[in-house]
Design an enzyme around this catalytic site. Structure first.
Site, PDB file in Angstrom:
ATOM      1  N   ARG A  48      23.416  50.278  41.212  1.00 16.29           N
ATOM      2  CA  ARG A  48      24.709  49.772  41.707  1.00 16.29           C
ATOM      3  C   ARG A  48      24.895  50.074  43.174  1.00 16.29           C
ATOM      4  O   ARG A  48      25.613  49.349  43.864  1.00 16.29           O
ATOM      5  CB  ARG A  48      25.872  50.470  40.983  1.00 16.29           C
ATOM      6  CG  ARG A  48      25.978  50.214  39.527  1.00 16.29           C
ATOM      7  CD  ARG A  48      27.121  51.001  38.972  1.00 16.29           C
ATOM      8  NE  ARG A  48      28.343  50.349  39.396  1.00 16.29           N
ATOM      9  CZ  ARG A  48      29.405  50.201  38.637  1.00 16.29           C
ATOM     10  NH1 ARG A  48      29.418  50.697  37.419  1.00 16.29           N
ATOM     11  NH2 ARG A  48      30.447  49.572  39.079  1.00 16.29           N
ATOM     12  N   ARG A  61      41.189  56.566  36.387  1.00 18.52           N
ATOM     13  CA  ARG A  61      41.235  55.927  37.711  1.00 18.52           C
ATOM     14  C   ARG A  61      42.413  54.964  37.774  1.00 18.52           C
ATOM     15  O   ARG A  61      42.259  53.747  37.732  1.00 18.52           O
ATOM     16  CB  ARG A  61      39.906  55.233  38.010  1.00 18.52           C
ATOM     17  CG  ARG A  61      38.737  56.217  38.023  1.00 18.52           C
ATOM     18  CD  ARG A  61      37.421  55.579  38.357  1.00 18.52           C
ATOM     19  NE  ARG A  61      37.267  55.306  39.771  1.00 18.52           N
ATOM     20  CZ  ARG A  61      36.157  54.805  40.307  1.00 18.52           C
ATOM     21  NH1 ARG A  61      35.119  54.526  39.550  1.00 18.52           N
ATOM     22  NH2 ARG A  61      36.082  54.575  41.608  1.00 18.52           N
ATOM     23  N   ASP A 109      31.725  61.945  46.313  1.00 13.55           N
ATOM     24  CA  ASP A 109      30.508  61.166  46.035  1.00 13.55           C
ATOM     25  C   ASP A 109      29.225  61.940  46.364  1.00 13.55           C
ATOM     26  O   ASP A 109      28.125  61.461  46.095  1.00 13.55           O
ATOM     27  CB  ASP A 109      30.515  59.842  46.821  1.00 13.55           C
ATOM     28  CG  ASP A 109      31.606  58.904  46.338  1.00 13.55           C
ATOM     29  OD1 ASP A 109      32.199  59.173  45.281  1.00 13.55           O
ATOM     30  OD2 ASP A 109      31.868  57.903  47.031  1.00 13.55           O
ATOM     31  N   LYS A 122      27.934  50.659  51.015  1.00 14.09           N
ATOM     32  CA  LYS A 122      28.426  49.864  49.879  1.00 14.09           C
ATOM     33  C   LYS A 122      29.957  49.802  49.870  1.00 14.09           C
ATOM     34  O   LYS A 122      30.539  48.733  49.752  1.00 14.09           O
ATOM     35  CB  LYS A 122      27.922  50.485  48.564  1.00 14.09           C
ATOM     36  CG  LYS A 122      28.635  49.949  47.334  1.00 14.09           C
ATOM     37  CD  LYS A 122      28.210  50.647  46.057  1.00 14.09           C
ATOM     38  CE  LYS A 122      28.804  51.993  45.793  1.00 14.09           C
ATOM     39  NZ  LYS A 122      30.049  52.054  45.052  1.00 14.09           N
ATOM     40  N   ASN A 123      30.605  50.949  49.984  1.00 11.90           N
ATOM     41  CA  ASN A 123      32.055  50.960  49.789  1.00 11.90           C
ATOM     42  C   ASN A 123      32.821  50.325  50.952  1.00 11.90           C
ATOM     43  O   ASN A 123      33.952  49.880  50.778  1.00 11.90           O
ATOM     44  CB  ASN A 123      32.543  52.387  49.498  1.00 11.90           C
ATOM     45  CG  ASN A 123      32.095  52.832  48.109  1.00 11.90           C
ATOM     46  OD1 ASN A 123      31.677  52.012  47.280  1.00 11.90           O
ATOM     47  ND2 ASN A 123      32.148  54.135  47.850  1.00 11.90           N
ATOM     48  N   CYS A 180      32.358  53.256  37.804  1.00 14.50           N
ATOM     49  CA  CYS A 180      31.769  54.428  37.150  1.00 14.50           C
ATOM     50  C   CYS A 180      32.822  55.194  36.372  1.00 14.50           C
ATOM     51  O   CYS A 180      33.968  55.332  36.816  1.00 14.50           O
ATOM     52  CB  CYS A 180      31.137  55.344  38.201  1.00 14.50           C
ATOM     53  SG  CYS A 180      29.560  54.738  38.790  1.00 14.50           S
TER      54      CYS A 180
HETATM   55  C1  EPZ Z   1      36.597  54.940  46.087  1.00 13.64           C
HETATM   56  O1  EPZ Z   1      37.104  54.819  44.761  1.00 13.64           O
HETATM   57  C2  EPZ Z   1      35.105  54.761  45.970  1.00 13.64           C
HETATM   58  N1  EPZ Z   1      34.845  53.445  45.392  1.00 13.64           N
HETATM   59  C3  EPZ Z   1      34.506  55.855  45.112  1.00 13.64           C
HETATM   60  O2  EPZ Z   1      33.115  55.692  45.194  1.00 13.64           O
HETATM   61  C4  EPZ Z   1      34.882  57.219  45.680  1.00 13.64           C
HETATM   62  O3  EPZ Z   1      34.456  58.222  44.783  1.00 13.64           O
HETATM   63  C5  EPZ Z   1      36.402  57.328  45.857  1.00 13.64           C
HETATM   64  O4  EPZ Z   1      36.884  56.216  46.648  1.00 13.64           O
HETATM   65  C6  EPZ Z   1      36.827  58.614  46.561  1.00 13.64           C
HETATM   66  O5  EPZ Z   1      36.225  58.706  47.806  1.00 13.64           O
HETATM   67  C7  EPZ Z   1      34.875  52.363  46.163  1.00 13.64           C
HETATM   68  O6  EPZ Z   1      35.105  52.428  47.370  1.00 13.64           O
HETATM   69  C8  EPZ Z   1      34.574  51.064  45.514  1.00 13.64           C
HETATM   70  P1  EPZ Z   1      40.560  56.575  45.266  1.00 13.64           P
HETATM   71  P2  EPZ Z   1      38.649  54.602  44.536  1.00 13.64           P
HETATM   72  O7  EPZ Z   1      41.575  55.517  45.046  1.00 13.64           O
HETATM   73  O8  EPZ Z   1      39.194  53.781  45.646  1.00 13.64           O
HETATM   74  C9  EPZ Z   1      43.747  58.818  42.472  1.00 13.64           C
HETATM   75  C10 EPZ Z   1      30.880  55.887  44.441  1.00 13.64           C
HETATM   76  O9  EPZ Z   1      30.130  56.704  43.845  1.00 13.64           O
HETATM   77  N2  EPZ Z   1      44.473  57.518  42.462  1.00 13.64           N
HETATM   78  O10 EPZ Z   1      40.350  57.081  46.656  1.00 13.64           O
HETATM   79  O11 EPZ Z   1      38.815  54.124  43.145  1.00 13.64           O
HETATM   80  C11 EPZ Z   1      42.436  58.753  41.720  1.00 13.64           C
HETATM   81  O12 EPZ Z   1      42.616  58.972  40.348  1.00 13.64           O
HETATM   82  C12 EPZ Z   1      32.315  55.830  44.068  1.00 13.64           C
HETATM   83  O13 EPZ Z   1      30.498  55.092  45.322  1.00 13.64           O
HETATM   84  C13 EPZ Z   1      45.698  57.434  41.854  1.00 13.64           C
HETATM   85  O14 EPZ Z   1      46.220  58.404  41.293  1.00 13.64           O
HETATM   86  O15 EPZ Z   1      39.178  56.099  44.666  1.00 13.64           O
HETATM   87  C14 EPZ Z   1      41.648  59.847  42.404  1.00 13.64           C
HETATM   88  O16 EPZ Z   1      42.003  61.088  41.871  1.00 13.64           O
HETATM   89  C15 EPZ Z   1      32.697  56.126  42.726  1.00 13.64           C
HETATM   90  N3  EPZ Z   1      46.359  56.233  41.880  1.00 13.64           N
HETATM   91  C16 EPZ Z   1      42.137  59.802  43.856  1.00 13.64           C
HETATM   92  O17 EPZ Z   1      43.388  59.100  43.808  1.00 13.64           O
HETATM   93  C17 EPZ Z   1      45.838  55.129  42.503  1.00 13.64           C
HETATM   94  O18 EPZ Z   1      46.492  54.076  42.501  1.00 13.64           O
HETATM   95  C18 EPZ Z   1      41.228  59.083  44.842  1.00 13.64           C
HETATM   96  O19 EPZ Z   1      40.879  57.801  44.317  1.00 13.64           O
HETATM   97  C19 EPZ Z   1      44.587  55.237  43.112  1.00 13.64           C
HETATM   98  C20 EPZ Z   1      43.918  56.438  43.070  1.00 13.64           C
END
Ligand code: EPZ
Length: 430
Positions: free
Chosen positions: A397, A122, A305, A22-23, A117
């Site tokens: 989802r 986020r 995840d 998915k991702n 979610c």
């Molecule tokens: C992706 O979310 C995935 N979603 C999530 O999948 C997954 O949990 C996550 O990566 C971590 O692997 C999709 O790919 C659509 P991040 P994303 O940006 O991109 C912080 C699932 O169950 N951060 O890697 O939103 C953030 O708060 C899900 O399939 C900032 O501070 O995650 C977090 O602590 C839910 N500023 C960390 O980085 C930013 O601008 C990692 O988030 C962006 C992120």
């Protein structure tokens, strides 16, 4: 409202085929709109988030032809709007990939702020930092992110946190910028590599995806291609833990075992055996489960995840386990639900301390989010008696045909939408 009802107690045994990731697919679909030629994408998972993004792509004017449940042809030459704000798109996180894609292609994008979610705060500051470094103005107003650039130029961008979303988004926009971009401290997940490979098959020039430095030479335009999405490492991991928790024996097919190493290693730690084949892994759980320590980390670390799924296993493992959740602060919400089923867990901040119990007993629980929901289904499959899981729209989802795949492995599970159907199920299965 759809729910699952599960009768626990059966070891899951057999073979399961894993769907596309998915991702990865979300990034790949957004990338597809950047060409003015037809892109054929195959091995898409037939899940809600993917279908919402495909609808949003059609709504901005791209031509979208569904070939079947798992493949689609997209041609971005007919796009007539750089604004994506339909009521569904705000519910998915990956709506933000349309910003990178449209900004790269049209130097302008307006997209509803992303949903997804509720697993903690986020922020998208790193996406914005990247777009600004490429020369774009970025404003957030009226619930939309609005970006515009007279000209996008390559830049050196250091991401302050390792972010999957920011890495993919900046990569998308930088692909069609003038000059060279370097993304430092990039995320290294398999889906980053998959999106980069897809962009390269469209004529982009991206090197280093899968390492923490990604180098992108901007190109003038992208062309059509045919691309097949990689298998979903988290869906695979979920079935691997379903084997562990139900004391089963599952051959998980259509996977890339390398992507599963962190998951496999934890299954060994808790007492399961794992056999690796070229494109399959077999998990056998016939001894007792034992405690371990887990910390979620960006790839190649143990994925956030998979945290609820391992939590469900550790709550049945002999001894005291700990889980440190270092990515999202709100990902222990499933613990309260699991305690209704008999688990003994104490959460302090981002640490869960788990005392293993002998067994779960069935209860009525809430899915809360995608992975929490899947984990609670697995707990129900191991529990004594009946478990009802509410709000399964979260699970839908990201898991294609979850209950069908589980049933093939011997699970007693059904999707129901009324109390009458619950009674019927109970009478049927005894
Ligand atoms: C992706 O979310 C995935 N979603 C999530 O999948 C997954 O949990 C996550 O990566 C971590 O692997 C999709 O790919 C659509 P991040 P994303 O940006 O991109 C912080 C699932 O169950 N951060 O890697 O939103 C953030 O708060 C899900 O399939 C900032 O501070 O995650 C977090 O602590 C839910 N500023 C960390 O980085 C930013 O601008 C990692 O988030 C962006 C992120």
């Amino acid at each position: 409202m759809d729910r699952y009802i599960v009768k626990g107690g059966n070891a899951l045994v057999g073979e399961v085929d894993i769907s596309g990731a998915k991702n990865a697919a979300l990034g790949i679909l957004a990338a597809a709109v950047m060409a003015d030629e037809t892109v054929l994408i195959d091995n898409l998972p037939d899940v809600r988030d993917i279908n919402v993004l495909i609808d949003a792509i059609a709504e901005i004017g791209a031509s979208v032809e569904r070939i079947d449940r798992h493949s689609v042809k997209i041609n971005g030459s007919t796009i007539n709007s750089t604004c994506a704000d339909n009521e569904y798109i705000k519910r998915i996180r990956a709506s933000y990939y349309l910003i990178g894609a449209l900004l790269g292609k049209f130097k302008k994008a307006e997209v509803t702020l992303p949903g997804g979610c509720n697993i903690g705060s986020r922020p998208i500051d790193q996406h914005i930092k990247g777009f600004k470094a490429l020369g774009a103005d970025v404003k957030i107003e009226y619930g939309m992110i609005k970006t515009e650039a007279a000209d996008l130029h390559g830049s050196h961008i250091y991401l302050d946190v390792v972010s999957v979303g920011a890495t993919i988004n900046v990569m998308l926009a930088a692909t069609l910028a003038n000059g060279n971009t370097v993304i430092e401290n990039a995320a290294k997940e398999p889906h980053i590599v998959d999106v980069a490979n897809m962009l390269n098959s469209m004529g982009a020039n991206i090197r280093g995806a899968g390492t923490d430095i990604i180098k992108i030479k901007g190109v003038e335009k992208l062309h059509g291609c045919e691309y097949s999405v990689i298998p979903d490492q988290i869906e695979a991991g979920t079935f691997m833990f379903a084997a562990a928790v139900t004391r089963g024996d599952i051959l998980v097919r259509n996977v890339i075992p390398k992507h599963l190493e962190a998951i496999t290693s934890k299954l060994y730690d808790i007492g399961c055996s794992v056999e690796e084949y070229d494109d399959a892994v077999r998990v056998i759980s016939n001894g007792k489960l034992v405690s371990t320590q887990v910390k979620t980390l960006p790839y190649p670390g143990f994925p956030t995840d998979m945290q609820p799924q391992i939590g469900v296993a550790l709550a049945l493992a002999e001894g005291t386990s700990t889980i440190v959740e270092s990515i999202f602060e709100n990902r222990f919400k499933y613990v309260d639900e699991l305690m209704c089923m008999g688990a003994n867990v104490r959460v302090e901040g981002n640490i869960a301390v788990i005392e293993g119990v002998e067994k779960y007993t069935g209860a009525q629980v809430n899915a809360l989010d995608l992975r929490a929901g899947a984990a609670l289904v697995i707990a129900g499959l191991a529990a004594e008696g009946f478990t009802i899981i509410d709000d399964i729209h979260f699970i839908q989802r990201g898991y294609e045909g979850f209950e069908q795949k589980l049933r093939k492995l011997g699970a007693v599970i059904e999707m129901v939408d009324s109390d009458k159907e619950i009674q019927k199920f109970k009478l049927k299965v005894g």
